[in-house]
Design an enzyme around this catalytic site. Structure first.
Site, mmCIF file in Angstrom:
data_model
loop_
_atom_site.group_PDB
_atom_site.id
_atom_site.type_symbol
_atom_site.label_atom_id
_atom_site.label_comp_id
_atom_site.label_asym_id
_atom_site.label_seq_id
_atom_site.Cartn_x
_atom_site.Cartn_y
_atom_site.Cartn_z
ATOM 1 N N GLY A 105 -40.672 85.207 -30.542
ATOM 2 C CA GLY A 105 -40.288 85.519 -29.168
ATOM 3 C C GLY A 105 -40.338 87.015 -28.923
ATOM 4 O O GLY A 105 -41.018 87.752 -29.643
ATOM 5 N N SER A 106 -39.614 87.448 -27.924
ATOM 6 C CA SER A 106 -39.661 88.855 -27.512
ATOM 7 C C SER A 106 -38.960 89.759 -28.532
ATOM 8 O O SER A 106 -38.110 89.296 -29.299
ATOM 9 C CB SER A 106 -38.976 88.994 -26.156
ATOM 10 O OG SER A 106 -37.639 88.526 -26.285
ATOM 11 N N GLY A 154 -35.581 89.202 -30.849
ATOM 12 C CA GLY A 154 -35.643 89.386 -32.303
ATOM 13 C C GLY A 154 -34.645 90.425 -32.793
ATOM 14 O O GLY A 154 -34.037 90.263 -33.852
ATOM 15 N N GLU A 199 -41.542 86.944 -35.614
ATOM 16 C CA GLU A 199 -42.868 87.062 -34.979
ATOM 17 C C GLU A 199 -42.606 87.443 -33.537
ATOM 18 O O GLU A 199 -42.372 86.584 -32.690
ATOM 19 C CB GLU A 199 -43.615 85.724 -35.041
ATOM 20 C CG GLU A 199 -43.960 85.260 -36.439
ATOM 21 C CD GLU A 199 -45.115 86.025 -37.072
ATOM 22 O OE1 GLU A 199 -45.741 86.864 -36.404
ATOM 23 O OE2 GLU A 199 -45.373 85.779 -38.259
ATOM 24 N N CYS A 247 -49.093 86.504 -27.551
ATOM 25 C CA CYS A 247 -48.525 87.689 -28.211
ATOM 26 C C CYS A 247 -49.637 88.650 -28.570
ATOM 27 O O CYS A 247 -49.428 89.856 -28.670
ATOM 28 C CB CYS A 247 -47.742 87.274 -29.450
ATOM 29 S SG CYS A 247 -48.679 86.190 -30.528
HETATM 30 P P1 NAD Z 1 -38.084 84.735 -25.591
HETATM 31 O O1 NAD Z 1 -37.693 85.858 -26.483
HETATM 32 O O2 NAD Z 1 -37.563 84.715 -24.220
HETATM 33 O O3 NAD Z 1 -37.667 83.332 -26.259
HETATM 34 C C1 NAD Z 1 -38.152 82.929 -27.516
HETATM 35 C C2 NAD Z 1 -37.197 81.928 -28.137
HETATM 36 O O4 NAD Z 1 -35.993 82.611 -28.504
HETATM 37 C C3 NAD Z 1 -36.748 80.811 -27.175
HETATM 38 O O5 NAD Z 1 -36.651 79.598 -27.884
HETATM 39 C C4 NAD Z 1 -35.395 81.298 -26.711
HETATM 40 O O6 NAD Z 1 -34.550 80.256 -26.260
HETATM 41 C C5 NAD Z 1 -34.865 81.920 -27.993
HETATM 42 N N1 NAD Z 1 -33.770 82.886 -27.811
HETATM 43 C C6 NAD Z 1 -33.534 83.696 -26.768
HETATM 44 N N2 NAD Z 1 -32.428 84.445 -26.992
HETATM 45 C C7 NAD Z 1 -31.973 84.106 -28.208
HETATM 46 C C8 NAD Z 1 -30.863 84.514 -29.008
HETATM 47 N N3 NAD Z 1 -29.998 85.444 -28.584
HETATM 48 N N4 NAD Z 1 -30.699 83.965 -30.228
HETATM 49 C C9 NAD Z 1 -31.580 83.046 -30.695
HETATM 50 N N5 NAD Z 1 -32.640 82.592 -29.971
HETATM 51 C C10 NAD Z 1 -32.837 83.125 -28.751
HETATM 52 O O7 NAD Z 1 -39.698 84.705 -25.582
HETATM 53 P P2 NAD Z 1 -40.663 83.816 -24.683
HETATM 54 O O8 NAD Z 1 -40.657 84.349 -23.293
HETATM 55 O O9 NAD Z 1 -40.448 82.383 -24.902
HETATM 56 O O10 NAD Z 1 -42.080 84.165 -25.372
HETATM 57 C C11 NAD Z 1 -42.789 85.327 -25.121
HETATM 58 C C12 NAD Z 1 -42.542 86.384 -26.183
HETATM 59 O O11 NAD Z 1 -42.796 85.851 -27.484
HETATM 60 C C13 NAD Z 1 -43.489 87.555 -26.052
HETATM 61 O O12 NAD Z 1 -42.780 88.743 -26.319
HETATM 62 C C14 NAD Z 1 -44.537 87.293 -27.129
HETATM 63 O O13 NAD Z 1 -45.218 88.440 -27.553
HETATM 64 C C15 NAD Z 1 -43.693 86.699 -28.198
HETATM 65 N N6 NAD Z 1 -44.491 85.892 -29.114
HETATM 66 C C16 NAD Z 1 -44.767 86.409 -30.352
HETATM 67 C C17 NAD Z 1 -45.575 85.695 -31.226
HETATM 68 C C18 NAD Z 1 -45.925 86.254 -32.564
HETATM 69 O O14 NAD Z 1 -46.428 85.498 -33.386
HETATM 70 N N7 NAD Z 1 -45.719 87.528 -32.831
HETATM 71 C C19 NAD Z 1 -46.080 84.446 -30.855
HETATM 72 C C20 NAD Z 1 -45.758 83.943 -29.600
HETATM 73 C C21 NAD Z 1 -44.963 84.684 -28.736
#
Ligand code: NAD
Length: 505
Positions: free
Chosen positions: A239-240, A244, A261, A295
């Site tokens: 995620g973002s 992370g 990631e 990503c």
């Molecule tokens: P996001 O960070 O909003 O959410 C990702 C996941 O994290 C979701 O399941 C969300 O519910 C969970 N989450 C949110 N807050 C949390 C917390 N405090 N504790 C635990 N879990 C939590 O991201 P998104 O909008 O779903 O996806 C887009 C982002 O993901 C972009 O920044 C993208 O670059 C990144 N991404 C990275 C990769 C990689 O392999 N590097 C792959 C795909 C997406």
């Protein structure tokens, strides 16, 4: 309109949000999954409460005790069968990915293919979880390392690869002997339920229900509980960077492991010797594909001054031909963004860029139709603009020019993220410089290939604020196991290492 595909995948209008050994009756808030191309609901999910979360974790912990004792190749056989089941459901599941994320049909299908590839890869891996043998300095001693299953692992996934990233983790963790608890994005709960149903068909036949579990709910509830949970030695989170950073601190606070990631801010350098035809195609796919919601999407393009005008003119012309529309229509290249918020974020980033001196060369508008459609956008920018340092999850491409390769590599590396990068050049020395220790600082560095579209087998992930994790290939399986160093004394003496003596008589 798509009710057939939903019912073939075992989805109903209202779905339970947690699977332990069976689907649990859930009592948390309802989550509505929206089709981003229409704004219409696809289905509802009742999310898990803390009690239901506890049931899932207890089940995953108990199942681990059984799963870890199956020989790895037997676990591989189960993963092989999951891969076969995914093959049977590829068309339907791919369409569901398209409906829930808005990515175009070929990419939805490609994502399911990636799951299948991951299963095949994990089957081979199940016979290759090698340890090393080391030379002992002590006579009649044998020293070696072996790898054991780690425990139940938490898998938190992002919306943009709603099923492939689960497979990156679950297929490998599975053959390594870990049970899995999956928390998908709240934007894509239906694809997660469909994958769980497909997996269940296999697990049930082997009385292994409970080895792969699911728990749907928000990041601040289920996600946070996973991060805090000492029963889970590893949390793999995609995620973002914002998510992370927070999660890593919580997991580190209990001295657990996290596999991260996170976001990217990916760049391509095009030198004057590049095959421009190739570069134009790669730049377009990397910047516009998946509506800039990978990503690895291309966000920053560095053009050598002497080719910049011609390249940009041709790129703007190509952008004018991008077919925008319903992502399930075969000839469409650009579907919607995931949400209203994503559109707002894109418009905000563009306004900020213009405020900082950027010039919109093409695009820049929301489409006047239902759904979250935007035009792919190119902005002439400078590396001094602070917005260029941020990841906006949308099809905005910032274009900059340069004279000197060393200097542009420095600028390329100056952002906080370090996921994917590429150079287009036909000059060997430039390509090698880009790949040298003084070159790209990213986890992925390509020559004459765009930043997105990685294949499994290679370790995927990035440096700096991208989180340092590696998944889906090479030796990334080691993150899902615990290493044990063993020394056996087959002599009748007890020599100590480093020549230490400790004789009582
Ligand atoms: P996001 O960070 O909003 O959410 C990702 C996941 O994290 C979701 O399941 C969300 O519910 C969970 N989450 C949110 N807050 C949390 C917390 N405090 N504790 C635990 N879990 C939590 O991201 P998104 O909008 O779903 O996806 C887009 C982002 O993901 C972009 O920044 C993208 O670059 C990144 N991404 C990275 C990769 C990689 O392999 N590097 C792959 C795909 C997406």
């Amino acid at each position: 309109m798509f009710t057939d595909v939903l019912s073939r995948l075992g989805l109903s209008e209202i779905n339970p949000g947690a699977f332990a050994r069976d689907w649990l009756k859930c009592h948390g808030p309802e989550l509505v999954s929206l089709n981003p191309a229409t704004g219409q609901p696809l289905g509802k999910v009742v999310t898990a409460t803390h009690d239901e979360y506890e049931t899932v974790i207890r089940t995953a912990s108990e199942s681990f005790l059984k799963w870890r004792l199956l020989p790895p190749p037997q676990r591989g056989e189960i993963i092989r069968q999951i891969g076969m089941s995914l093959r049977q459901h590829k068309a339907d599941l791919g369409l569901l990915v398209t409906l829930e994320t808005g990515k175009i049909l070929t990419e939805g299908q490609g994502e399911v293919q990636e799951m299948i590839d991951m299963c095949d890869y994990a089957v081979g891996l199940s016979r290759q979880l090698f340890g090393l043998t080391m030379a002992s300095e002590r006579p009649s001693h044998r020293m070696f390392e072996q790898w054991h299953p780690l425990g139940p692992v938490g898998i938190i996934t992002a919306f943009n690869f709603p099923v492939a990233v689960w497979a990156w983790n679950a297929a490998v963790a599975g053959v390594c002997g870990d049970s899995c608890v999956w928390k998908p994005s709240s934007n894509t709960p239906l694809t997660a339920i469909a994958v769980q149903q497909i997996t269940n068909q296999v697990l049930k036949q082997h009385d292994l229900n409970g080895c792969f579990t699911l728990c749907i709910g928000s990041g601040s509830t289920i996600g946070q509980w996973l991060a805090e949970d000492r029963r889970l030695p590893l949390i793999s989170a995609t995620g973002s960077c914002h998510m992370g950073r927070r999660l890593a601190q919580t997991v580190a606070g209990r001295l657990g492991r996290s596999l991260l990631e996170l976001g990217g801010n990916n760049g391509i350098i095009v030198t004057e010797t590049a095959n421009l035809e190739l570069a134009l195609r790669a730049v377009t796919f990397a910047a516009v594909g998946t509506a800039g919601q990978r990503c690895t999407s291309l966000r920053r393009l560095f053009l050598q001054q002497s080719i910049a005008d011609e390249f940009l003119e041709r790129l703007v012309a190509i952008y004018g031909q991008i077919r925008i529309g319903n992502p399930w229509d075969a000839n469409v290249l650009l579907g919607p963004l995931i949400s209203e918020q994503a559109v707002a974020d894109m418009l905000h980033a563009m306004a900020t860029a213009e405020g900082q001196g950027g010039k919109v060369l093409t695009g820049g508008h929301r489409l006047n139709r239902p759904g979250n459609f935007v035009e792919p956008t190119i902005i002439r920018a400078t590396s001094g603009m602070s917005i260029v340092r941020e990841e906006t999850f949308a099809p905005i491409l910032y274009v900059m020019t340069y004279e000197d390769l060393d200097q542009v590599i420095q600028i390329h590396n100056s952002v906080d993220q370090g996921l994917s990068s590429a150079i287009f050049t036909d000059r060997l020395m430039d390509a090698e410089k880009f790949l040298s220790p003084a070159g790209s600082d990213c986890g992925i560095a390509n020559v004459n290939i765009g930043t997105s579209g990685a294949e499994i087998g290679g370790a995927f992930g990035g440096e700096k604020e991208t989180g340092g994790g590696r998944e889906a290939g090479s030796d990334s399986w080691k993150a899902y196991m615990r290493r044990q160093t063993c020394t056996i004394n087959y002599g009748s003496d007890l020599p100590l290492a480093q020549g230490v003596t400790f004789d009582v008589n």
